[in-house]
Design a protein around this motif. Structure first.
Motif, PDB file in Angstrom:
ATOM      1  N   PRO A 189     -55.818 -12.679  18.144  1.00 26.32           N
ATOM      2  CA  PRO A 189     -57.050 -12.066  18.506  1.00 26.32           C
ATOM      3  C   PRO A 189     -57.104 -10.507  18.880  1.00 26.32           C
ATOM      4  O   PRO A 189     -55.826  -9.828  18.985  1.00 26.32           O
ATOM      5  N   VAL A 190     -58.193  -9.876  18.791  1.00 26.79           N
ATOM      6  CA  VAL A 190     -58.131  -8.335  19.234  1.00 26.79           C
ATOM      7  C   VAL A 190     -59.101  -8.216  20.325  1.00 26.79           C
ATOM      8  O   VAL A 190     -60.304  -8.723  19.904  1.00 26.79           O
ATOM      9  N   PHE A 191     -58.946  -7.962  21.360  1.00 25.43           N
ATOM     10  CA  PHE A 191     -60.073  -7.709  22.437  1.00 25.43           C
ATOM     11  C   PHE A 191     -60.548  -9.157  22.736  1.00 25.43           C
ATOM     12  O   PHE A 191     -61.876  -9.376  22.915  1.00 25.43           O
ATOM     13  N   GLY A 192     -59.848 -10.162  22.593  1.00 28.91           N
ATOM     14  CA  GLY A 192     -60.214 -11.610  23.058  1.00 28.91           C
ATOM     15  C   GLY A 192     -60.988 -12.044  21.976  1.00 28.91           C
ATOM     16  O   GLY A 192     -61.573 -13.228  22.169  1.00 28.91           O
ATOM     17  N   ARG A 193     -61.306 -11.371  20.898  1.00 22.37           N
ATOM     18  CA  ARG A 193     -62.176 -11.962  19.548  1.00 22.37           C
ATOM     19  C   ARG A 193     -61.382 -12.188  18.447  1.00 22.37           C
ATOM     20  O   ARG A 193     -60.369 -11.563  17.938  1.00 22.37           O
ATOM     21  N   ASN A 194     -61.619 -13.238  17.650  1.00 18.66           N
ATOM     22  CA  ASN A 194     -60.888 -13.509  16.321  1.00 18.66           C
ATOM     23  C   ASN A 194     -61.729 -12.917  15.288  1.00 18.66           C
ATOM     24  O   ASN A 194     -61.262 -13.558  13.956  1.00 18.66           O
TER      25      ASN A 194
END
Lengths: 340, 438
Positions: free
Chosen positions: A3-8
């Motif tokens: 993930p990046v910044f908690g988003r997939n």
């Protein structure tokens, strides 16, 4: 893909290669930065877009590091209104002072911050210029070094604070606060990091080394630090911090999604033995004008730290991760399976 | 174990800088990037990159070589005219950090010339976080001086409190002169004449300050700390004070005004002495004034062994009193000297040195009289007589009268009430009261 910044999403993400590079590095700080980038869900999509403007397409690790530095220096540190105070960019992290709605936390709640006097070299240097210097500052700064480096600032502070009476200490503190108050409106230096006084108070009596440890402030050398206490009301807009507000700093640790907004973030305790049993809240706000009362109201707390913290970053992060899990439950592992 | 005593990020910085310094195929670009915070370990942003680069220098025996190597590379960047070419994403940040790094390195052999060229071009402008870049250049120039080429610049600051290009004031000018050698051959030695003249000008600036003595003493102390262990410092300073005609109060701030010349001139009976000390020497003791310095406030004298011993005995009392005087006025010195003389008189009394006691009393009366602070002892005696007579009628007044008389005797030890009582024929009750107080 991670993930990046908690988003997939998007998947794949342009930062995937950077994260892979940092995770394969031999340096623990790079692992920490990779994990923070992956899991700091507090960075909103709007903020991510603002940050992305500084990142070239298909960035290398070097490009992304430069962008983090640039973003922090141009959009956070030097802005009169840093990005984190804007609802349009940071709505999910704002606690007070962002509009007509009722504040989430009591405006008379006491906050405390640690002011590291050794780190104010640039402010002192600014104040030394005769065009900026006030007559009242002259005495305290008569022996300030021409080229302030670690040793010289330490020696100057040792002479001024360590060798002085309580009255002299108070005079120097008053001078420093006046200087910061004069400097900051012209030259913003954001953000200010704070916690609540009630959470910090049990650690206060343990002395300055502990003050820095418990707030996750690394110190490469011995330094003079002091406490300032003020209210949420005085601080104005209060926000939960994100990695973008910490910049290129490996001792930052994002808080999990399970943590309620009111507690802000949680500083990583740099002491691993004995382990911390409680998490402290962590907030950021714009620089404010400090009065001497902010210092004297809590008994004029000032002291010199002794040595850098010997614990390794990996141990510090694992310990903090375990504490987060104990407090917020196993969901923390779902959010961040490994802190390194 | 050694690593545990160092911060982890400092160690990483050392590895990184060490590897770069070891490379022959280096590029100025990397240094410029570091100076704007790029490619450093994740150290945060509370401190400027130049501090992390300085922290990245090795300690102990490897340091000198690393400093020199880094200074050569800094020089290379400076030679690229960064004041004109605006390097990096944030040129002001790069330039500020570049100059501060140069200042922190303090390697005049590598850095004097390229820094001086930037100064001479005079086109540098801009600020980093409010700090004028010329201020950073000034710091670099002060700490990288190979000779006295900048002496007129520093002197202009000291004299006028400003310079046409650099933003320094009189304190910055003194800093420049404090660290300036007269030539490359005398690197590491103070430029005495320049310092002496600058201190005279600083004394003029401080003349009206309420804490002028403390401030001036601290300026002198800083100069002395820069060149520790120099045996001739005390003589040098007196000679400079004399040569550049320092005001008297500034002379009185010198670290020593009793300077035996035994070590310097191998003359055991010769010394530079504050005139107040010599004023206490009994008339029968002989000494020869070789030179009057600082308008006669300091005397270079040749003394007999007896005088030399006496001066050596009393001088520390005067020195301590002088150096602890916190007040700015000239009259405060008179008070300090009178106090020291009282102490010395006490010492002489203990030793039954009658001739010395007389000389000290005379000297004290002279300086108090000259300063207009000597009391009219006869009038005082008369007043005390009246007080004694006043309390004769009522016994309960005696206690208050005793306090008053005792205070007068303590403040003016030279007040000889016994003699006055005899001469004025005080009534017996008043004499009795005097005896009780005595």
């Amino acid at each position: 893909m991670p993930p990046v910044f908690g988003r997939n999403f998007p998947n794949p993400h342009p930062y995937d290669n950077v994260i892979a590079t940092w995770r394969s590095s031999t340096e623990p700080e790079d692992h920490a930065m990779a994990r923070n980038l992956m899991h700091d869900h507090r960075v909103s999509q709007e903020r991510e877009r603002a940050f992305d403007k500084l990142v070239p397409p298909s960035p290398t690790a070097r490009n992304l590091q430069h962008a983090i530095v640039d973003y922090f220096k141009t959009k956070v540190r030097t802005r009169k209104l840093p990005h984190y105070v804007y609802t349009a960019l940071n709505a999910t992290n704002l606690l007070t002072g962002q509009g007509p709605s009722h504040p989430v936390i009591n405006k008379d709640l006491k906050l405390v911050r640690v002011l590291d006097l050794n780190r104010l070299g640039l402010v002192y240097q600014w104040a030394m210029n005769w065009r900026n210097k006030k007559r009242e500052w002259k005495r305290s700064f008569a022996k300030f070094p021409t080229a302030p480096n670690d040793d010289q600032i330490a020696k100057w502070l040792d002479d001024e604070i360590g060798g002085g009476s309580e009255k002299q200490q108070e005079q120097l503190v008053a001078t420093v606060l006046d200087m910061i108050n004069t400097y900051s409106p012209k030259h913003p230096f954001q953000p200010t990091w704070a916690t609540t006084w009630s959470a910090f108070e049990p650690h206060e009596r343990l002395g300055p080394d502990r003050w820095l440890q418990v707030l996750g402030m690394a110190n490469p050398s011995s330094r003079w630090v002091m406490l300032l206490r003020y209210t949420v009301r005085e601080a104005g807009t209060i926000a939960r911090p994100t990695l973008l507000d910490a910049g290129w700093y490996a001792d930052h640790f994002p808080s999990p999604p399970q943590a309620p907004l009111v507690v802000g973030g949680h500083p990583m305790d740099l002491r691993i033995s004995p382990r911390a049993t409680h998490l402290l809240p962590e907030y950021i706000h714009k620089q404010i004008q400090h009065s001497l009362k902010h210092w004297t109201d809590i008994g004029g707390k000032i002291g010199r730290t002794t040595a850098p913290n010997p614990a390794s970053l990996a141990d510090q992060r694992r310990t903090h991760h375990e504490l987060l899990t104990r407090v917020y439950g196993p969901g923390v592992h779902t959010w961040m399976d490994n802190p390194m | 174990m050694a690593d545990e005593m160092e911060d982890k990020l400092v160690l990483r910085m050392r590895r990184m800088l060490g590897e770069w310094l070891a490379r022959e195929d280096w590029e100025p670009r990397q240094l410029i990037d570091w100076l704007q915070g790029y490619d450093l370990p994740p150290v945060g942003h509370d401190e400027e990159p130049y501090l992390w680069l300085l922290r990245g220098l090795p300690i102990a025996n490897e340091r000198h070589q690393a400093e020199t190597r880094l200074a050569c590379r800094v020089a290379k960047v400076l030679e690229g005219k960064p004041d004109k070419s605006s390097p990096g994403t944030r040129p002001d940040e790069v330039l500020y950090n570049l100059f501060m790094l140069a200042a922190g390195l303090g390697c005049p052999h590598q850095l004097t010339n390229p820094l001086y060229e930037i100064f001479e071009r005079g086109v540098l402008k801009g600020k980093w976080l409010g700090v004028d870049l010329r201020q950073a250049l000034q710091a670099a120039l002060i700490l990288n001086q190979l000779d006295n080429r900048l002496q007129p610049v520093w002197e202009s600051m000291v004299e006028r409190g400003e310079h046409d290009f650099l933003p320094g004031n009189e304190y910055d000018g003194l800093e420049g002169l404090r660290l300036m050698p007269e030539s490359e051959a005398t690197l590491g030695e103070p430029a005495l004449d320049a310092i002496g003249k600058a201190l005279r000008n600083m004394a003029s600036h401080l003349n009206q300050e309420p804490d002028r003595r403390q401030q001036f003493r601290s300026l002198i102390a800083k100069v002395l700390e820069t060149y520790p262990g120099r045996p001739s410092w005390n003589i040098d300073l007196v000679q400079q004070a004399d040569k550049y005609q320092w005001p008297v109060w500034a002379v009185e701030c010198l670290p020593s005004l009793y300077i035996p010349l035994k070590d310097q001139l191998c003359e055991s009976d010769r010394a530079m002495v504050w005139h107040y000390i010599l004023a206490c020497v009994p008339e029968s003791h002989k000494y020869e004034v070789i030179t009057e310095l600082c308008e006669g406030y300091v005397l270079d004298v040749k003394m007999s062994e007896e005088v030399s011993n006496f001066v050596q005995f009393i001088a520390p009392v005067f020195e301590q009193a002088r150096l602890n005087n916190p007040y700015s006025s000239d009259r405060s010195v008179i008070a300090v000297v009178a106090g020291a003389m009282s102490q010395v008189e006490l010492l002489a009394t203990i030793q039954d040195a009658h001739e010395a006691i007389t000389a000290i009393r005379q000297a004290r009366r002279r300086i108090l009289g000259r300063a207009g602070v000597e009391p009219d002892l006869d009038a005082l005696g008369e007043a005390i007589q009246k007080i004694a007579e006043w309390c004769e009628s009522e016994r309960n007044r005696e206690y208050r009268a005793r306090i008053l008389i005792k205070a007068a005797i303590q403040i003016y030890p030279m007040l000889d009430l016994k003699r006055q009582a005899k001469e004025r024929r005080w009534p017996s009750s008043a004499v009795a009261l005097l005896k009780k107080v005595a």
